[in-house]
Design an enzyme around this catalytic site. Structure first.
Site, PDB file in Angstrom:
ATOM      1  N   ARG A 133       0.855  -1.188   0.000  1.00 28.29           N
ATOM      2  CA  ARG A 133       0.000   0.000   0.000  1.00 28.29           C
ATOM      3  C   ARG A 133       0.890   1.237   0.000  1.00 28.29           C
ATOM      4  O   ARG A 133       1.669   1.466   0.925  1.00 28.29           O
ATOM      5  CB  ARG A 133      -0.906   0.008   1.236  1.00 28.29           C
ATOM      6  CG  ARG A 133      -1.928   1.146   1.274  1.00 28.29           C
ATOM      7  CD  ARG A 133      -2.795   1.006   2.512  1.00 28.29           C
ATOM      8  NE  ARG A 133      -3.912   1.939   2.500  1.00 28.29           N
ATOM      9  CZ  ARG A 133      -3.858   3.187   2.968  1.00 28.29           C
ATOM     10  NH1 ARG A 133      -2.726   3.647   3.493  1.00 28.29           N
ATOM     11  NH2 ARG A 133      -4.917   3.972   2.930  1.00 28.29           N
TER      12      ARG A 133
ATOM     13  N   SER B 108     -12.322  -3.435   1.266  1.00 29.26           N
ATOM     14  CA  SER B 108     -12.455  -2.805   2.573  1.00 29.26           C
ATOM     15  C   SER B 108     -13.932  -2.557   2.865  1.00 29.26           C
ATOM     16  O   SER B 108     -14.678  -2.124   1.980  1.00 29.26           O
ATOM     17  CB  SER B 108     -11.714  -1.460   2.605  1.00 29.26           C
ATOM     18  OG  SER B 108     -10.327  -1.636   2.454  1.00 29.26           O
TER      19      SER B 108
ATOM     20  N   LYS C   6      -6.144   5.437   8.321  1.00 30.18           N
ATOM     21  CA  LYS C   6      -7.483   5.786   7.845  1.00 30.18           C
ATOM     22  C   LYS C   6      -7.980   6.984   8.654  1.00 30.18           C
ATOM     23  O   LYS C   6      -9.012   6.932   9.320  1.00 30.18           O
ATOM     24  CB  LYS C   6      -8.436   4.594   8.021  1.00 30.18           C
ATOM     25  CG  LYS C   6      -8.063   3.373   7.209  1.00 30.18           C
ATOM     26  CD  LYS C   6      -8.382   3.544   5.733  1.00 30.18           C
ATOM     27  CE  LYS C   6      -8.119   2.276   4.946  1.00 30.18           C
ATOM     28  NZ  LYS C   6      -8.435   2.411   3.514  1.00 30.18           N
TER      29      LYS C   6
END
Length: 360
Positions: free
Chosen positions: A179, A248, A277
């Site tokens: 990521r 997700s 997040k």
């Protein structure tokens, strides 16, 4: 007529030897593939399909073809190359033998057209069946690894990313997601290719975050999609049936939508607030409990999970976890990985004896 007779005398023995050699090659390769399907994957269906192909090959391997064999006079027995002397692992063995079988079937298809009117069509059909087995076997292996994975590392940008990931793999990690939303595409592709090679060296799955194009280009095992990324159906069209797709989710509605769309696994969270997040409020332990009771595919609790709150997540039905900082910022990633894996195994054991509540 004389010239034709002399031509037939030369061609027929050579043709039989070509068919005999390639039937041998195809049968041997299929047996090697079959053994892994049977003993490595425990897949009766795949093993049976391989066996049926071997039997069909044996049907064409007539005594006339066998009697044409001239091993001492075959110049090919002395030909080899360095790649044949070693194999890097199971994937290498399977790839080499699928190539061997497919090449042999193509030879049998073309030369068989001369030898027997039905041979060309028969071996063409067999070749496509082998292609299908190859795709199914690759998918089966990936999904088996996913099903057996309980710890999921999601990387974050770091100068030590490769050494951290390898340290975690050395600790037994079997699932890694790359990521990185900031680096340019050329660098990301280079990093993805290197991480993919690293993961496969340790027999682990490698997943790309968000980018289907980078997943394809780097030969990753799959892609992980956020709620704002492309639909799962489109990703499946682009990736094919043999690659993994994750999604997700932050609530029960997103969870069910992902399952209905054909996701192979989902992330459940963020369980706790996390800088990864920062724009999303914590979903909390209630959503973990809901997933434990209702999710029908593999799912990973994610978001701020570490050694301090691990037991709380497990207490409400958590079974698998995905972590970022807990490993990426660890002083000893190997030990932290081993700790999480040992605790996840402990939870499975306690559940097996009904000491902890089951996740469903």
């Amino acid at each position: 007529m004389g010239d034709q007779h002399n031509w037939d005398k030369r061609v027929q023995p050579a043709l039989c030897r070509i068919l005999d050699a390639n039937l041998d090659r195809a049968r041997e390769g299929m047996r090697i593939i079959e053994e892994w399907c049977r003993f490595g994957l425990d897949s009766a269906e795949l093993a049976d399909e391989c066996k049926q192909l071997r039997q069909e090959l044996a049907h064409w391997h007539t005594m006339e073809l066998r009697l044409s064999r001239d091993t001492p006079g075959d110049i090919g027995t002395e030909l080899t190359h360095a790649g044949e002397e070693k194999r890097d692992g199971i994937d290498s063995v399977l790839q080499a033998n699928f190539c061997r079988v497919e090449e042999a079937l193509r030879v049998l298809e073309e030369y068989g057209k001369i030898y027997h009117p039905d041979m060309g069509v028969s071996f063409k059909q067999m070749r496509y069946r082998v292609y299908t087995i190859e795709s199914r076997l690759l998918a089966y292996r990936r999904y088996q690894l996913l099903n057996d994975a309980y710890l999921y590392l999601v990387t974050s940008p770091s100068d030590k990313m490769f050494s951290i990931v390898e340290a975690a793999l050395q600790g037994g990690l079997k699932l890694v997601q790359y990521r990185d939303k900031q680096t340019d595409d050329e660098t990301r592709l280079g990093n993805a290719e290197k991480l993919c090679e690293l993961c496969h060296r340790y027999d682990a799955l490698f997943i790309i975050n968000d980018r289907v194009d980078l997943a394809i280009a780097s030969q990753a095992d799959g892609v992980h999609l956020g709620q704002k990324d492309i639909p799962i159906s489109l990703a499946r069209q682009l990736l094919g049936p043999q690659r993994i797709i994750g999604r997700s989710t932050t609530n029960p509605q997103e969870m069910q939508k992902a399952i209905d769309a054909g996701a192979d696994y989902i992330g459940v969270g963020p369980v706790y607030e996390t800088p990864t997040k920062a724009d999303k409020p914590a979903a909390g332990l209630d959503y973990v409990r809901h997933a434990a009771e209702n999710c029908t595919i593999p799912w990973f609790a994610i978001g701020g999970i570490d050694m301090n709150n691990f037991d709380d997540v497990m207490a409400v039905g958590g079974e698998r976890i995905a972590v970022v900082r807990a490993i990426m910022q660890a002083e000893q990633p190997t030990l932290v990985t081993q700790y999480f894996l040992s605790q996840l195994t402990r939870v499975q054991t306690l559940r097996a004896y009904n000491i902890l509540p089951n996740p469903s």
